[in-house]
Every structure is written in C-alpha cells, then in structure tokens.
Design an enzyme around this catalytic site. Structure first.
Site, PDB file in Angstrom:
ATOM      1  N   HIS A  65       0.825  -1.217   0.000  1.00  0.00           N
ATOM      2  CA  HIS A  65       0.000   0.000   0.000  1.00  0.00           C
ATOM      3  C   HIS A  65       0.860   1.268   0.000  1.00  0.00           C
ATOM      4  O   HIS A  65       0.523   2.248  -0.651  1.00  0.00           O
ATOM      5  CB  HIS A  65      -0.939  -0.013   1.217  1.00  0.00           C
ATOM      6  N   CYS A  81       7.907  -0.293  -1.921  1.00  0.00           N
ATOM      7  CA  CYS A  81       7.238  -0.245  -0.614  1.00  0.00           C
ATOM      8  C   CYS A  81       7.577   1.121  -0.021  1.00  0.00           C
ATOM      9  O   CYS A  81       7.995   2.018  -0.742  1.00  0.00           O
ATOM     10  CB  CYS A  81       7.632  -1.427   0.274  1.00  0.00           C
ATOM     11  N   GLY A  82       7.392   1.294   1.277  1.00  0.00           N
ATOM     12  CA  GLY A  82       7.641   2.603   1.871  1.00  0.00           C
ATOM     13  C   GLY A  82       9.104   3.010   1.747  1.00  0.00           C
ATOM     14  O   GLY A  82       9.427   4.118   1.323  1.00  0.00           O
ATOM     15  N   THR A  83       9.995   2.105   2.140  1.00  0.00           N
ATOM     16  CA  THR A  83      11.428   2.395   2.103  1.00  0.00           C
ATOM     17  C   THR A  83      12.153   1.701   0.954  1.00  0.00           C
ATOM     18  O   THR A  83      13.294   2.055   0.655  1.00  0.00           O
ATOM     19  CB  THR A  83      12.096   1.887   3.402  1.00  0.00           C
ATOM     20  N   GLY A  84      11.552   0.676   0.389  1.00  0.00           N
ATOM     21  CA  GLY A  84      12.241  -0.188  -0.578  1.00  0.00           C
ATOM     22  C   GLY A  84      13.022  -1.293   0.111  1.00  0.00           C
ATOM     23  O   GLY A  84      13.536  -2.201  -0.553  1.00  0.00           O
ATOM     24  N   GLY A 116      12.082  -3.417   3.062  1.00  0.00           N
ATOM     25  CA  GLY A 116      11.384  -4.663   3.410  1.00  0.00           C
ATOM     26  C   GLY A 116      11.094  -5.515   2.183  1.00  0.00           C
ATOM     27  O   GLY A 116      11.333  -6.739   2.184  1.00  0.00           O
ATOM     28  N   ASN A 149      26.429  -6.089 -10.709  1.00  0.00           N
ATOM     29  CA  ASN A 149      25.746  -7.151  -9.938  1.00  0.00           C
ATOM     30  C   ASN A 149      24.680  -7.895 -10.728  1.00  0.00           C
ATOM     31  O   ASN A 149      24.096  -8.832 -10.206  1.00  0.00           O
ATOM     32  CB  ASN A 149      25.105  -6.548  -8.672  1.00  0.00           C
ATOM     33  N   ARG A 197       8.397   6.395   0.169  1.00  0.00           N
ATOM     34  CA  ARG A 197       8.398   7.414   1.217  1.00  0.00           C
ATOM     35  C   ARG A 197       9.756   8.088   1.381  1.00  0.00           C
ATOM     36  O   ARG A 197       9.890   9.002   2.194  1.00  0.00           O
ATOM     37  CB  ARG A 197       7.966   6.776   2.547  1.00  0.00           C
ATOM     38  N   HIS A 216      33.009  -9.581 -13.529  1.00  0.00           N
ATOM     39  CA  HIS A 216      31.896  -9.515 -12.576  1.00  0.00           C
ATOM     40  C   HIS A 216      31.082 -10.816 -12.578  1.00  0.00           C
ATOM     41  O   HIS A 216      30.392 -11.113 -11.608  1.00  0.00           O
ATOM     42  CB  HIS A 216      30.973  -8.337 -12.898  1.00  0.00           C
ATOM     43  N   ARG A 227      31.731 -13.340  -9.800  1.00  0.00           N
ATOM     44  CA  ARG A 227      31.266 -12.838  -8.497  1.00  0.00           C
ATOM     45  C   ARG A 227      29.768 -13.067  -8.349  1.00  0.00           C
ATOM     46  O   ARG A 227      29.280 -13.437  -7.275  1.00  0.00           O
ATOM     47  CB  ARG A 227      31.613 -11.348  -8.355  1.00  0.00           C
TER      48      ARG A 227
HETATM   49  C1  RB5 Z   1       4.494  -0.236   5.473  1.00  0.00           C
HETATM   50  O1  RB5 Z   1       4.021   0.584   6.458  1.00  0.00           O
HETATM   51  C2  RB5 Z   1       6.004  -0.237   5.444  1.00  0.00           C
HETATM   52  O2  RB5 Z   1       6.484  -0.899   6.580  1.00  0.00           O
HETATM   53  C3  RB5 Z   1       6.521  -0.910   4.206  1.00  0.00           C
HETATM   54  O3  RB5 Z   1       6.009  -0.266   3.085  1.00  0.00           O
HETATM   55  C4  RB5 Z   1       8.020  -0.909   3.997  1.00  0.00           C
HETATM   56  O4  RB5 Z   1       8.553   0.371   4.135  1.00  0.00           O
HETATM   57  C5  RB5 Z   1       8.775  -1.927   4.747  1.00  0.00           C
HETATM   58  O5  RB5 Z   1       9.991  -2.068   4.599  1.00  0.00           O
END
Ligand code: RB5
Length: 153
Positions: free
Chosen positions: A8, A64-67, A69, A98, A108, A132, A135
């Site tokens: 999401h 995702c939010g940070t990339g 997870g 790589n 985010r 490469h 590796r």
């Molecule tokens: C969702 O809230 C957030 O945890 C997910 O998008 C991501 O950033 C996880 O690594």
C-alpha cells in the site's frame, strides 16, 4: 516482461512506474497490490520475484515505503538479486556489476522524479559480465549453501 509488485505504501509510486514503462514501451505484469488497503509486502515481493526467478518475467520492480522490506523479502527467493536503490549511480552499478534482476524503490524516501530516473537508468543499463560474472556466480553458490573458497581459511 517486467514483473511489478508493491504494498500500500508503494502503490502511488508504482502507478508512476507503470506510466514510465508505458512511455518506454516496455510490457509489464502487475502482481499487486491494487488498493490502498494496508497489506503485507512479503506477499507481493514473493509473487513478483517468483515470476522473475521462474523466467516468466525478465526483470522486476518493487515498491514499498522504504524499498527495504520488499527487497529483503524478494532476495529470499532463489535466483533473485534485488537492489534497493535511492540514487542513480547505485541503480546503474546494480546492473553493470551485480546483474540485479530486481529493483526496489522506497516511495516514502524518494520523490517521484528521482524514482523515475532511477528506474529508467536501471531498465536501460546492461550487465557488464567479464570479471563480474564469477562474483555473481559466487552469490548463487552461497544461495546453494556452498562455502566459497577462502572463507574458512
Ligand atoms: C508499510 O508501512 C512499510 O512498513 C513498508 O512499506 C516498507 O517500508 C517496509 O519495509
């Protein structure tokens, strides 16, 4: 074919990535999520990553939010080399050095224009091969549970 997966938090950026792929004339398969409802990123990471690992898609992009997870989850699938990138240089090198077959972006942490530039560079850059290649093969050996030469010395 480019496999796409997001949660999401990544969905607004994924919409931008889909528009970019359309402009570039690159076909994609969207493995969800499709709504803003809170969901579990490992599910969408695994769906898209399996499509790449099984050869149904050549490469994949995840958001995702940070990339972070979603890249960690994708990298648990055998054969996946997913690079979470927040800058163009890393995105380029993840291909050249790589042979990254998946790119993860953080909706985010990145502005839309920067994320699109990172994705475009990643999509248009080839693996250099040469010195490469062994590796990258070592990464696959680790995945098979092998201990690399020199590790136990
Ligand atoms: C969702 O809230 C957030 O945890 C997910 O998008 C991501 O950033 C996880 O690594």
């Amino acid at each position: 074919m480019i496999a796409l997966g997001c949660d999401h938090a990544g969905l607004p950026l994924m919409r931008r990535i889909k528009a970019l792929l359309e402009r570039m004339g690159l076909p994609y398969e969207d493995f969800g999520t499709y709504t803003e409802e809170s969901c579990d990123y490992p599910v969408y990471a695994q769906r898209a990553a399996l499509a790449v690992a099984e050869g149904r898609c050549e490469r994949g992009i995840l958001c995702c939010g940070t990339g972070i997870g979603i890249s960690i989850a994708a990298n648990k699938v055998k054969g996946i080399r997913c690079a979470a990138c927040s800058d163009a240089y890393s995105a380029k090198m993840s291909r050249v050095h790589n042979d990254a077959n998946m790119l993860a972006l953080g909706a985010r942490v990145l502005g839309d224009a920067k994320a699109e530039m990172i994705a475009e560079i990643w999509l248009t850059t080839d693996f250099k091969g040469s010195y490469h290649q062994p590796r990258v093969e070592m990464i696959a050996a680790i995945e098979r549970g092998e201990i690399l030469p020199g590790v136990r010395d």
